[in-house]
Motif scaffolding. Structure first.
Motif, short mmCIF file in Angstrom:
data_model
loop_
_atom_site.label_atom_id
_atom_site.label_comp_id
_atom_site.label_asym_id
_atom_site.label_seq_id
_atom_site.Cartn_x
_atom_site.Cartn_y
_atom_site.Cartn_z
N UNK A 4 0.83 -1.21 0.00
CA UNK A 4 0.00 0.00 0.00
C UNK A 4 0.87 1.26 0.00
N UNK A 5 1.95 1.25 0.77
CA UNK A 5 2.86 2.40 0.80
C UNK A 5 3.49 2.62 -0.58
N UNK A 6 3.86 1.54 -1.24
CA UNK A 6 4.45 1.64 -2.58
C UNK A 6 3.42 2.20 -3.56
N UNK A 7 2.20 1.72 -3.46
CA UNK A 7 1.14 2.19 -4.34
C UNK A 7 0.85 3.68 -4.10
N UNK A 8 0.82 4.09 -2.85
CA UNK A 8 0.60 5.50 -2.53
C UNK A 8 1.75 6.34 -3.07
N UNK A 9 2.97 5.88 -2.92
CA UNK A 9 4.12 6.61 -3.44
C UNK A 9 4.03 6.74 -4.96
N UNK A 10 3.65 5.66 -5.61
CA UNK A 10 3.51 5.67 -7.07
C UNK A 10 2.41 6.65 -7.49
N UNK A 11 1.27 6.59 -6.81
CA UNK A 11 0.15 7.48 -7.14
C UNK A 11 0.52 8.94 -6.86
N UNK A 12 1.24 9.19 -5.79
CA UNK A 12 1.68 10.55 -5.48
C UNK A 12 2.60 11.08 -6.57
N UNK A 14 2.66 10.10 -9.68
CA UNK A 14 1.84 10.29 -10.88
C UNK A 14 1.06 11.60 -10.79
N UNK A 15 0.50 11.88 -9.65
CA UNK A 15 -0.25 13.13 -9.47
C UNK A 15 0.69 14.33 -9.64
N UNK A 16 1.88 14.26 -9.09
CA UNK A 16 2.86 15.35 -9.23
C UNK A 16 3.25 15.55 -10.69
N UNK A 17 3.48 14.45 -11.40
CA UNK A 17 3.83 14.54 -12.82
C UNK A 17 2.69 15.17 -13.63
N UNK A 18 1.47 14.73 -13.37
CA UNK A 18 0.32 15.28 -14.09
C UNK A 18 0.12 16.75 -13.76
N UNK A 19 0.38 17.14 -12.53
CA UNK A 19 0.26 18.53 -12.14
C UNK A 19 1.25 19.39 -12.92
N UNK A 20 2.48 18.90 -13.08
CA UNK A 20 3.49 19.61 -13.86
C UNK A 20 3.06 19.75 -15.32
#
Length: 64
Positions: A4-12, A14-20
């Motif tokens: 779950x921690x790995x998935x959250x890190x991955x999703x975080x 992805x969200x940062x990349x999309x925000x950029x």
């Protein structure tokens, strides 16, 4: 729990990349909007300087 921690890190990440990407696109759209506005203003001035006549490229050929 670790998965779950790995998935959250991955999703975080992805969200940062999309925000950029969205921020970059917003800047590019603003720049393009300004350029289009300038072109429209230049064209309006050009048409006004020509006395509002129709440019030859816009006229229908005489045989129509």
């Amino acid at each position: 729990m670790e998965a779950l921690e790995e998935q959250i890190a991955h999703l975080t990440r992805t969200v940062d990349d999309l925000s950029e990407v969205i921020a970059r696109q917003e800047r590019e759209i603003a720049l393009l909007t300004r350029r289009v506005q300038l072109l429209l203003e230049r064209e309006a001035e050009r048409e006004q300087d020509q006395g509002g006549s129709i440019a030859l490229g816009d006229e229908r050929p005489p045989h129509w």
